[in-house]
Design a protein around this motif. Structure first.
Motif, PDB file in Angstrom:
ATOM      1  N   LEU A   4       0.874  -1.175   0.000  1.00  0.00           N
ATOM      2  CA  LEU A   4       0.000   0.000   0.000  1.00  0.00           C
ATOM      3  C   LEU A   4       0.908   1.220   0.000  1.00  0.00           C
ATOM      4  O   LEU A   4       1.707   1.396   0.921  1.00  0.00           O
ATOM      5  CB  LEU A   4      -0.900   0.020   1.230  1.00  0.00           C
ATOM      6  CG  LEU A   4      -1.848  -1.150   1.441  1.00  0.00           C
ATOM      7  CD1 LEU A   4      -2.720  -0.914   2.670  1.00  0.00           C
ATOM      8  CD2 LEU A   4      -2.733  -1.371   0.228  1.00  0.00           C
ATOM      9  N   VAL A   5       0.785   2.046  -1.037  1.00  0.00           N
ATOM     10  CA  VAL A   5       1.631   3.222  -1.168  1.00  0.00           C
ATOM     11  C   VAL A   5       0.769   4.462  -1.069  1.00  0.00           C
ATOM     12  O   VAL A   5      -0.124   4.681  -1.900  1.00  0.00           O
ATOM     13  CB  VAL A   5       2.409   3.206  -2.493  1.00  0.00           C
ATOM     14  CG1 VAL A   5       3.252   4.468  -2.631  1.00  0.00           C
ATOM     15  CG2 VAL A   5       3.287   1.960  -2.574  1.00  0.00           C
ATOM     16  N   LEU A  20      -5.490  12.728   0.248  1.00  0.00           N
ATOM     17  CA  LEU A  20      -4.587  11.593   0.374  1.00  0.00           C
ATOM     18  C   LEU A  20      -5.010  10.504  -0.605  1.00  0.00           C
ATOM     19  O   LEU A  20      -6.203  10.319  -0.858  1.00  0.00           O
ATOM     20  CB  LEU A  20      -4.618  11.032   1.791  1.00  0.00           C
ATOM     21  CG  LEU A  20      -4.361  12.010   2.941  1.00  0.00           C
ATOM     22  CD1 LEU A  20      -4.402  11.267   4.272  1.00  0.00           C
ATOM     23  CD2 LEU A  20      -3.067  12.750   2.758  1.00  0.00           C
ATOM     24  N   SER A  21      -4.018   9.802  -1.120  1.00  0.00           N
ATOM     25  CA  SER A  21      -4.267   8.663  -1.993  1.00  0.00           C
ATOM     26  C   SER A  21      -3.505   7.461  -1.465  1.00  0.00           C
ATOM     27  O   SER A  21      -2.440   7.603  -0.864  1.00  0.00           O
ATOM     28  CB  SER A  21      -3.812   8.956  -3.420  1.00  0.00           C
ATOM     29  OG  SER A  21      -4.482  10.066  -3.959  1.00  0.00           O
ATOM     30  N   CYS A  22      -4.057   6.282  -1.719  1.00  0.00           N
ATOM     31  CA  CYS A  22      -3.385   5.040  -1.320  1.00  0.00           C
ATOM     32  C   CYS A  22      -3.660   4.001  -2.391  1.00  0.00           C
ATOM     33  O   CYS A  22      -4.818   3.615  -2.604  1.00  0.00           O
ATOM     34  CB  CYS A  22      -3.899   4.570   0.032  1.00  0.00           C
ATOM     35  SG  CYS A  22      -3.312   2.932   0.521  1.00  0.00           S
ATOM     36  N   ALA A  23      -2.603   3.555  -3.042  1.00  0.00           N
ATOM     37  CA  ALA A  23      -2.725   2.571  -4.113  1.00  0.00           C
ATOM     38  C   ALA A  23      -2.192   1.222  -3.655  1.00  0.00           C
ATOM     39  O   ALA A  23      -1.075   1.146  -3.122  1.00  0.00           O
ATOM     40  CB  ALA A  23      -1.964   3.045  -5.337  1.00  0.00           C
ATOM     41  N   ALA A  24      -2.979   0.197  -3.862  1.00  0.00           N
ATOM     42  CA  ALA A  24      -2.575  -1.160  -3.503  1.00  0.00           C
ATOM     43  C   ALA A  24      -2.091  -1.897  -4.740  1.00  0.00           C
ATOM     44  O   ALA A  24      -2.669  -1.757  -5.820  1.00  0.00           O
ATOM     45  CB  ALA A  24      -3.738  -1.909  -2.871  1.00  0.00           C
ATOM     46  N   SER A  25      -1.043  -2.672  -4.561  1.00  0.00           N
ATOM     47  CA  SER A  25      -0.516  -3.468  -5.669  1.00  0.00           C
ATOM     48  C   SER A  25       0.023  -4.783  -5.139  1.00  0.00           C
ATOM     49  O   SER A  25       0.341  -4.908  -3.957  1.00  0.00           O
ATOM     50  CB  SER A  25       0.586  -2.707  -6.404  1.00  0.00           C
ATOM     51  OG  SER A  25       1.673  -2.461  -5.538  1.00  0.00           O
ATOM     52  N   ILE A  31     -10.382  -6.445  -3.114  1.00  0.00           N
ATOM     53  CA  ILE A  31     -10.186  -5.736  -1.847  1.00  0.00           C
ATOM     54  C   ILE A  31     -11.537  -5.487  -1.203  1.00  0.00           C
ATOM     55  O   ILE A  31     -12.441  -4.959  -1.861  1.00  0.00           O
ATOM     56  CB  ILE A  31      -9.435  -4.404  -2.038  1.00  0.00           C
ATOM     57  CG1 ILE A  31      -8.091  -4.646  -2.708  1.00  0.00           C
ATOM     58  CG2 ILE A  31      -9.237  -3.716  -0.683  1.00  0.00           C
ATOM     59  CD1 ILE A  31      -7.292  -3.369  -2.976  1.00  0.00           C
ATOM     60  N   ASN A  32     -11.693  -5.886   0.030  1.00  0.00           N
ATOM     61  CA  ASN A  32     -12.925  -5.617   0.763  1.00  0.00           C
ATOM     62  C   ASN A  32     -12.862  -4.209   1.348  1.00  0.00           C
ATOM     63  O   ASN A  32     -12.691  -3.252   0.603  1.00  0.00           O
ATOM     64  CB  ASN A  32     -13.162  -6.708   1.797  1.00  0.00           C
ATOM     65  CG  ASN A  32     -13.479  -8.045   1.137  1.00  0.00           C
ATOM     66  OD1 ASN A  32     -14.083  -8.082   0.062  1.00  0.00           O
ATOM     67  ND2 ASN A  32     -13.066  -9.128   1.756  1.00  0.00           N
ATOM     68  N   ASN A  76      -7.601  -0.102  -7.570  1.00  0.00           N
ATOM     69  CA  ASN A  76      -7.255  -0.544  -6.206  1.00  0.00           C
ATOM     70  C   ASN A  76      -6.738   0.624  -5.360  1.00  0.00           C
ATOM     71  O   ASN A  76      -5.738   0.497  -4.640  1.00  0.00           O
ATOM     72  CB  ASN A  76      -6.210  -1.674  -6.239  1.00  0.00           C
ATOM     73  CG  ASN A  76      -6.777  -2.972  -6.768  1.00  0.00           C
ATOM     74  OD1 ASN A  76      -7.969  -3.248  -6.619  1.00  0.00           O
ATOM     75  ND2 ASN A  76      -5.934  -3.768  -7.401  1.00  0.00           N
ATOM     76  N   THR A  77      -7.425   1.732  -5.466  1.00  0.00           N
ATOM     77  CA  THR A  77      -6.979   2.963  -4.815  1.00  0.00           C
ATOM     78  C   THR A  77      -8.094   3.542  -3.957  1.00  0.00           C
ATOM     79  O   THR A  77      -9.266   3.524  -4.353  1.00  0.00           O
ATOM     80  CB  THR A  77      -6.521   3.998  -5.855  1.00  0.00           C
ATOM     81  OG1 THR A  77      -5.424   3.446  -6.591  1.00  0.00           O
ATOM     82  CG2 THR A  77      -6.078   5.292  -5.202  1.00  0.00           C
TER      83      THR A  77
END
Length: 120
Positions: A4-5, A20-25, A31-32, A76-77
């Motif tokens: 998670l970035v 704020l942003s959060c991107a999952a990779s 993603i729940n 996924n963000t």
């Protein structure tokens, strides 16, 4: 397996806004819940806002009407739009996600945290 970035935050004047942003990779099937938590100096980490995969949201009373959480499932963000900021919003903000991996197991992940400082 999953990262998670977070991005955004920084120094903001009281009454101002930031996002704020959060991107999952990584090895993500889906993603729940995704959420933003925050931890102020000397205090426990607390939930600021949460959003389900269907878009249902809930907020801490202290941020209701000022913060908006949203997500882009295709990317996924998760985002946190923060308006009418107050000095008491100063904290490290952490992204959290309940990720269903490609193995179909569900695991909890945290971002590294991003500092938001609101000056009076």
């Amino acid at each position: 397996q999953v990262q998670l970035v977070e991005s955004g935050g920084g120094l903001v004047q009281a009454g101002g806004s930031t996002r704020l942003s959060c991107a999952a990779s990584g090895s993500i099937f889906s993603i729940n819940d995704m959420a933003w938590y925050r931890q102020a100096p000397g205090k426990q980490r607390e939930l600021a806002a949460r959003i389900t995969s269907y878009g249902t949201t809930n907020y801490a009373d202290s941020v209701k009407g000022r913060f908006t959480i949203s997500r882009d499932n295709a990317k996924n963000t998760v985002y946190l739009q923060m308006n009418s900021l107050k000095p008491e919003d100063t904290a490290v903000y952490y992204c959290h996600a309940l990720v269903v991996l490609t193995t179909r197991s569900q695991t909890s992940y945290w971002g590294q945290g991003t500092q938001v400082t609101v000056s009076s």
